[in-house]
Design a protein around this motif. Structure first.
Motif, PDB file in Angstrom:
ATOM      1  N   ARG A 139     -11.649  53.941 147.272  1.00  0.00           N
ATOM      2  CA  ARG A 139     -12.930  53.900 146.563  1.00  0.00           C
ATOM      3  C   ARG A 139     -12.768  53.512 145.092  1.00  0.00           C
ATOM      4  O   ARG A 139     -13.713  53.032 144.469  1.00  0.00           O
ATOM      5  CB  ARG A 139     -13.628  55.265 146.677  1.00  0.00           C
ATOM      6  CG  ARG A 139     -14.066  55.601 148.100  1.00  0.00           C
ATOM      7  CD  ARG A 139     -14.535  57.050 148.209  1.00  0.00           C
ATOM      8  NE  ARG A 139     -15.842  57.240 147.613  1.00  0.00           N
ATOM      9  CZ  ARG A 139     -16.994  57.200 148.261  1.00  0.00           C
ATOM     10  NH1 ARG A 139     -17.012  56.931 149.566  1.00  0.00           N
ATOM     11  NH2 ARG A 139     -18.137  57.409 147.648  1.00  0.00           N
ATOM     12  N   GLY A 173     -15.060  50.968 145.789  1.00  0.00           N
ATOM     13  CA  GLY A 173     -14.312  50.001 146.569  1.00  0.00           C
ATOM     14  C   GLY A 173     -14.511  50.240 148.056  1.00  0.00           C
ATOM     15  O   GLY A 173     -14.590  51.387 148.512  1.00  0.00           O
ATOM     16  N   ALA A 218     -10.659  47.632 143.668  1.00  0.00           N
ATOM     17  CA  ALA A 218     -11.375  46.403 144.020  1.00  0.00           C
ATOM     18  C   ALA A 218     -10.421  45.229 143.876  1.00  0.00           C
ATOM     19  O   ALA A 218      -9.476  45.272 143.086  1.00  0.00           O
ATOM     20  CB  ALA A 218     -12.604  46.216 143.129  1.00  0.00           C
ATOM     21  N   MET A 277     -21.320  53.058 143.405  1.00  0.00           N
ATOM     22  CA  MET A 277     -20.583  51.817 143.636  1.00  0.00           C
ATOM     23  C   MET A 277     -19.093  52.142 143.726  1.00  0.00           C
ATOM     24  O   MET A 277     -18.512  52.713 142.800  1.00  0.00           O
ATOM     25  CB  MET A 277     -20.837  50.830 142.504  1.00  0.00           C
ATOM     26  CG  MET A 277     -22.270  50.324 142.432  1.00  0.00           C
ATOM     27  SD  MET A 277     -22.782  49.358 143.884  1.00  0.00           S
ATOM     28  CE  MET A 277     -21.693  47.933 143.728  1.00  0.00           C
ATOM     29  N   ARG A 300     -16.585  45.784 146.051  1.00  0.00           N
ATOM     30  CA  ARG A 300     -17.311  46.924 145.496  1.00  0.00           C
ATOM     31  C   ARG A 300     -18.729  46.892 146.061  1.00  0.00           C
ATOM     32  O   ARG A 300     -19.430  45.882 145.961  1.00  0.00           O
ATOM     33  CB  ARG A 300     -17.341  46.867 143.967  1.00  0.00           C
ATOM     34  CG  ARG A 300     -16.004  47.198 143.344  1.00  0.00           C
ATOM     35  CD  ARG A 300     -16.114  47.384 141.841  1.00  0.00           C
ATOM     36  NE  ARG A 300     -16.917  48.546 141.469  1.00  0.00           N
ATOM     37  CZ  ARG A 300     -16.483  49.799 141.484  1.00  0.00           C
ATOM     38  NH1 ARG A 300     -15.242  50.067 141.867  1.00  0.00           N
ATOM     39  NH2 ARG A 300     -17.267  50.787 141.113  1.00  0.00           N
TER      40      ARG A 300
END
Length: 427
Positions: free
Chosen positions: A215, A256, A218, A254, A240
């Protein structure tokens, strides 16, 4: 039929939880010599009662709570003059009415058995005993489940791979719409059964740590997986996108996105694991209780056809309905249904503990706060050699208590309507 049976069983479990809560107040009050005139499960009209000694034990018609009645909840009015004005008169009347109701059952022979006469620490114990009984029940159920049955624990082994990136609130996650962006895991060649060994150059042994790493990342990253006994390095280009916050189904952030779900297996917890898990439950429950005011718009929206999230507040009706849904579900085994019902009951008791400890009247926490404040005042007066200020007059807070009660009643009615017209569902 199973739904009805499940609702009835869970409803009886809730009634037991209420009776168990009030038993804590009753037992400690009697221990400290306070006269208890009533021990009741429910409100409204009495449908059954029996008097034993000083106390009438009974069940009332509306099963949405319970109470015990102790004499002398408020101290008598001090001999002092109040400047009464038109604006202050209603509040004064409210305070004196509450004080008079508290004093109605006091007879000369019971004058020494009043609640306010007990030392602050004894009153704290009496008022804490109810919520603590709910906590004991919750901890007992959770401990038995965690140590005897185990908890589903996600692993670093892949269960399913998403084919595309769907919106966080997508209803149908089984079908990819035309033109949908391929999920990074599918594009990188992940397969069910792959065990993720390394992510972005770091080894991971638990899904929780790996999930946080995913998470927070990215772009293109190397991922080492173990497949059929061999290690394979895949390159995933993480995107993302908006996903639900961990532990929530209604709040988004928001993060990854890789696009896979882990396998899970039952793991029995040791004592340390039980303490950590239950501590997490308590923390999450406290967070949800604090967030209750923020849920009002969602509840109103749900009543008028909006989405009802799984972490939405539920009342006795909604919780009982969940019990019926669990027992009637054919998507999980009988053992898992029973475990889930006990988990729900433990969660309700944990919520009762946290909610009742809020330091506002008429909740138990409000009386606890009053007794603690009285103890502080008396200790300070003793230290500075001033006269004992006497008991803290919680009757003066009754206007606030009535206002809080009206808010609680309005909120409960809002939840009740939402539970009826748009109930929370688990499956």
């Amino acid at each position: 039929m199973l739904v009805v049976v499940g609702i009835l069983i869970f409803f009886l479990g809730l009634l037991f939880s209420i009776a168990w809560h009030e038993l804590g107040h009753l037992a400690t009050a009697k221990l400290f010599g306070i006269k208890v005139t009533q021990y009741m499960v429910g409100f409204g009209r009495t449908i059954w009662s029996k008097r034993t000694g000083d106390t009438e034990y009974g069940v009332k018609l509306i099963p949405f709570g319970g109470y015990i009645r102790m004499i002398g909840m408020f101290p008598p009015k001090k001999d002092e003059k109040y400047g009464r004005t038109a604006s202050s008169a209603p509040w004064r009347a409210m305070i004196e009415d509450a004080r008079q109701m508290s004093a109605e059952e006091i007879t000369p022979e019971d004058a020494h058995r009043q609640f306010y006469q007990r030392s602050p620490w004894k009153r704290v114990i009496v008022m804490m005993a109810g919520p603590v009984m709910n906590l004991i029940l919750a901890v007992g159920i959770f401990t038995a489940i965690l140590m005897g049955h185990g908890i589903q624990t996600p692993t670093t082994t892949v269960s399913t791979v998403s084919e595309c990136v769907l919106p966080a609130d997508a209803k149908n996650t089984a079908v990819c719409p035309p033109g949908a962006t391929p999920a990074p895991a599918a594009a990188a060649g992940f397969k069910p059964g792959d065990r993720i060994v390394e992510f972005n150059g770091k080894p991971y042994g638990s899904w929780d740590d790996l999930q946080l790493a995913i998470r927070g990342t990215a772009g293109a990253v190397p991922v080492v997986v173990e497949r059929d006994g061999h290690r394979v390095t895949l390159t995933a280009n993480l995107l993302r996108t908006e996903r639900p916050k961990i532990g929530s189904t209604s709040e988004y952030e928001m993060v990854g996105f890789l696009g896979l779900t882990p396998t899970s297996h039952l793991v029995k917890q040791d004592f340390g694991g039980v303490v950590k898990t239950i501590g997490g439950f308590v923390s999450l429950t406290a967070q949800k209780v604090v967030e209750l005011p923020q849920r009002v718009p969602d509840l109103v929206s749900a009543i008028f056809g909006g989405e009802r999230h799984q972490d939405s507040p539920v009342g006795i009706v909604g919780a009982s309905r969940l019990g019926g849904e669990v027992l009637a579900s054919d998507s999980i085994g009988v053992d898992d249904r029973i475990i889930l019902m006990f988990n729900l009951l433990a969660g309700v008791n944990l919520s009762l503990f946290v909610f009742n400890m809020l330091p506002v009247l008429p909740l138990d926490g409000g009386h606890i706060a009053g007794a603690v404040w009285e103890g502080i005042r008396r200790r300070f007066a003793k230290l500075v050699r001033r006269p004992d200020p006497g008991p803290f007059d919680t009757a003066r807070l009754m206007p606030l208590a009535y206002a809080v009660s009206l808010i609680f009643i309005a909120y409960s009615l809002l939840v009740l309507v939402a539970d009826i017209v748009n109930p929370v569902t688990l499956f």
